[in-house]
Motif scaffolding. Structure first.
Motif, short mmCIF file in Angstrom:
data_model
loop_
_atom_site.label_atom_id
_atom_site.label_comp_id
_atom_site.label_asym_id
_atom_site.label_seq_id
_atom_site.Cartn_x
_atom_site.Cartn_y
_atom_site.Cartn_z
N VAL A 228 0.86 -1.18 0.00
CA VAL A 228 0.00 0.00 0.00
C VAL A 228 0.90 1.23 0.00
O VAL A 228 1.80 1.36 0.84
CB VAL A 228 -0.93 0.01 1.23
CG1 VAL A 228 -1.76 1.30 1.25
CG2 VAL A 228 -1.83 -1.21 1.24
N GLY A 230 1.03 5.39 0.12
CA GLY A 230 0.36 6.66 0.41
C GLY A 230 1.36 7.79 0.34
O GLY A 230 2.12 7.89 -0.63
N ARG A 244 -2.65 10.64 3.82
CA ARG A 244 -2.74 9.44 2.98
C ARG A 244 -1.96 8.35 3.72
O ARG A 244 -0.81 8.06 3.41
CB ARG A 244 -2.19 9.70 1.59
CG ARG A 244 -3.02 10.74 0.82
CD ARG A 244 -2.36 11.13 -0.49
NE ARG A 244 -2.20 9.94 -1.34
CZ ARG A 244 -1.31 9.87 -2.34
NH1 ARG A 244 -0.50 10.90 -2.58
NH2 ARG A 244 -1.22 8.79 -3.08
N ALA A 246 -0.85 4.98 4.84
CA ALA A 246 -0.75 3.59 4.39
C ALA A 246 -0.91 2.62 5.56
O ALA A 246 -1.43 1.51 5.39
CB ALA A 246 0.59 3.36 3.70
N ALA A 249 -4.61 2.11 6.24
CA ALA A 249 -5.21 1.25 5.21
C ALA A 249 -4.87 -0.21 5.47
O ALA A 249 -5.73 -1.10 5.33
CB ALA A 249 -4.72 1.68 3.83
N ARG A 315 -8.68 -3.11 -2.55
CA ARG A 315 -8.80 -2.08 -3.59
C ARG A 315 -9.80 -1.00 -3.19
O ARG A 315 -9.56 0.19 -3.37
CB ARG A 315 -9.20 -2.73 -4.92
CG ARG A 315 -8.09 -3.49 -5.60
CD ARG A 315 -8.45 -3.84 -7.04
NE ARG A 315 -7.38 -4.59 -7.67
CZ ARG A 315 -7.32 -5.92 -7.73
NH1 ARG A 315 -8.31 -6.64 -7.20
NH2 ARG A 315 -6.30 -6.53 -8.31
N CYS A 318 -8.40 1.22 -0.37
CA CYS A 318 -7.36 2.13 -0.85
C CYS A 318 -7.93 3.19 -1.80
O CYS A 318 -7.51 4.35 -1.76
CB CYS A 318 -6.24 1.34 -1.52
SG CYS A 318 -5.27 0.36 -0.33
N LEU A 323 -5.26 5.98 -1.98
CA LEU A 323 -3.97 5.28 -1.92
C LEU A 323 -3.85 4.31 -3.09
O LEU A 323 -4.83 3.92 -3.72
CB LEU A 323 -3.85 4.50 -0.61
CG LEU A 323 -4.11 5.28 0.69
CD1 LEU A 323 -4.07 4.33 1.87
CD2 LEU A 323 -3.10 6.38 0.85
N GLU A 324 -2.61 3.89 -3.34
CA GLU A 324 -2.36 2.87 -4.35
C GLU A 324 -2.13 1.53 -3.66
O GLU A 324 -1.59 1.48 -2.55
CB GLU A 324 -1.13 3.23 -5.20
CG GLU A 324 -1.30 4.51 -6.01
CD GLU A 324 -0.04 4.87 -6.77
OE1 GLU A 324 0.94 4.08 -6.72
OE2 GLU A 324 -0.02 5.94 -7.41
N VAL A 325 -2.52 0.44 -4.35
CA VAL A 325 -2.29 -0.89 -3.78
C VAL A 325 -1.86 -1.84 -4.88
O VAL A 325 -2.33 -1.75 -6.02
CB VAL A 325 -3.55 -1.43 -3.06
CG1 VAL A 325 -4.71 -1.62 -4.03
CG2 VAL A 325 -3.25 -2.73 -2.32
#
Length: 420
Positions: A228, A230, A244, A246, A249, A315, A318, A323-325
């Motif tokens: 994850v 952020g 953000r 992480a 998350a 997903r 995030c 955020l990206e995962v």
């Protein structure tokens, strides 16, 4: 696997005190900080443990083979040079905070078979080979059961060599460094059968008051590494709506993992044991979290459902947090059904010896799970105190060890066929 005439007499037992003494001697190598062991794969301590095991095998009249993954094969000859060997063993590597028995009992139980046959002057038709598989634990180098996986054709050898540890050291380089890389092609050996004795690593046998677990199946396993991403920021001066996080998350994802595993009770399980947050500073909001979700079940469809639901939940969490995962499958195997003939040999041995027993499903992965794909295979389990394993407080009794090794002896020797 063979007729009753080739089975050992029900009065035959291994030397329990000798087995226990060997286990305690091996435990002196790579001692932990709290009474267990830290003998991780391809460390100097691993090399020292291998050398001790080889010395014992050679003293028992065995010849040692070594393949290109560092798998060790100590052979006691059989009367028929053309008969395929019966293999028996497990692993000598441990967790960073491991116990004295996980894996070791299976390897030294195999050694005790050979020593007992020598004591009694018994010959078998099939050779017997004691095996120590490299990197069963998968802690320093993921995935678990790496070398037995290469042996069974599950993993590519070059891929295995390129696995790196937390310090960036390659498996192949470390195998050479400690001096245990052999010349033999991995997987070239053919097996008549394979047996593995192991502590249960769970509480069922002790709770049920049983001496022996006759392992009929092994749980499937899925390891997915989740990353994850952020944004790192000051914990004190960053407003809540602008964070953000992480780490947050990750916490929400792991709560979903627990919920998903509970939805498939009682046999499914799920958690994350490997967790890292970056930069891991007290006053910095985590900009990245990396963790491995471990999902297990004896049913493949359940594992697949848990994987899909975990990724979907991650997903959504995030996306909602900006955020990206990313996901990477770093290990796993399908549920295992062990060979009926080998399982029967184990069950018959327990009955012949008068030991209480029950069928059981292995909750952990073992080398036998991979070997089962290339040879008839079965496992034997003995209880462990409170079901505790992968912990320096892991404990079994000498009696449990002896009874498990007695059943191993009878199953292996029956399968190898006594020569009258």
């Amino acid at each position: 696997m063979s007729s009753d005439s080739t089975a050992p007499g029900d009065n035959l037992r291994i030397d329990g005190s000798r087995l226990w003494g060997s286990i305690m001697e091996m435990a002196k190598i790579g001692p932990g900080v709290a009474g267990g062991n830290n003998r991780q794969t391809l460390t100097d301590a691993d090399g020292e443990g291998r050398a001790l095991f080889q010395s014992w095998c050679e003293a028992a009249g065995c010849t040692m083979g070594l393949d290109q993954m560092g798998n060790m094969f100590a052979r006691r000859e059989g009367a028929d040079p053309d008969a395929l060997p019966v293999y028996v063993g497990s692993h000598l590597d441990t967790q960073p905070t491991g116990g004295k028995y996980d894996g070791v009992l299976g390897v030294l139980g195999g050694l005790e078979i050979v020593r007992t046959l020598n004591d009694l002057g018994i010959k078998t038709k099939h050779p017997i080979v004691i095996t120590n598989f490299s990197n069963e634990e998968g802690t320093r180098y993921a995935p678990a059961m790496l070398a037995s996986g290469v042996f069974a054709g599950i993993h590519d050898q070059d891929w295995a060599y390129d696995r790196v540890d937390a310090d960036g050291k390659r498996f192949g380089d470390e195998l050479e460094r400690i001096g245990w890389k052999g010349e033999e092609k991995v997987g070239a050996r053919k097996m008549h059968a394979f047996f593995e004795l192991h502590i249960e690593q769970g509480p069922i046998l002790e709770a049920e008051g049983k001496d022996i677990g006759v392992v009929t199946h092994g749980q499937g396993l899925s390891w997915t590494q989740v990353t994850v991403t952020g944004k790192e920021a000051h914990t004190g001066s960053t407003p809540m709506p602008m964070r953000r996080n992480a780490g947050l998350a990750m916490a929400r994802i792991l709560e979903k993992v627990d919920e998903i595993a509970w939805s498939h009770k009682p046999h499914a399980v799920g958690a994350a044991g490997h967790i890292e947050v970056f930069p891991n500073s007290r006053n910095v909001i985590p900009g990245k979290a990396v963790f491995t979700v471990d999902l297990r079940s004896p049913e493949l469809a359940v594992i697949q459902d848990m994987e899909a639901r975990t990724q979907a939940a991650a997903r959504k969490i995030c996306d909602d947090m900006g955020l990206e995962v990313a996901f990477e499958k770093v290990g796993g195997f399908d549920p295992v059904a062990f060979d009926e003939g080998c399982v029967t040999a184990v069950r018959s041995a327990a009955e012949r010896l008068g030991y209480s027993h029950m069928n059981i499903i292995s909750g952990a992965g073992h080398d036998a799970c991979w070997i089962n794909q290339v040879a008839p295979t079965a496992m034997i389990m003995c209880p462990c105190v409170d079901g505790l394993s992968h912990n320096e407080a892991e404990e079994i009794t000498p009696e449990w060890a002896s009874r498990g090794a007695d059943v191993l002896f009878h199953a292996v020797v029956e399968t190898a066929e006594i020569i009258e």
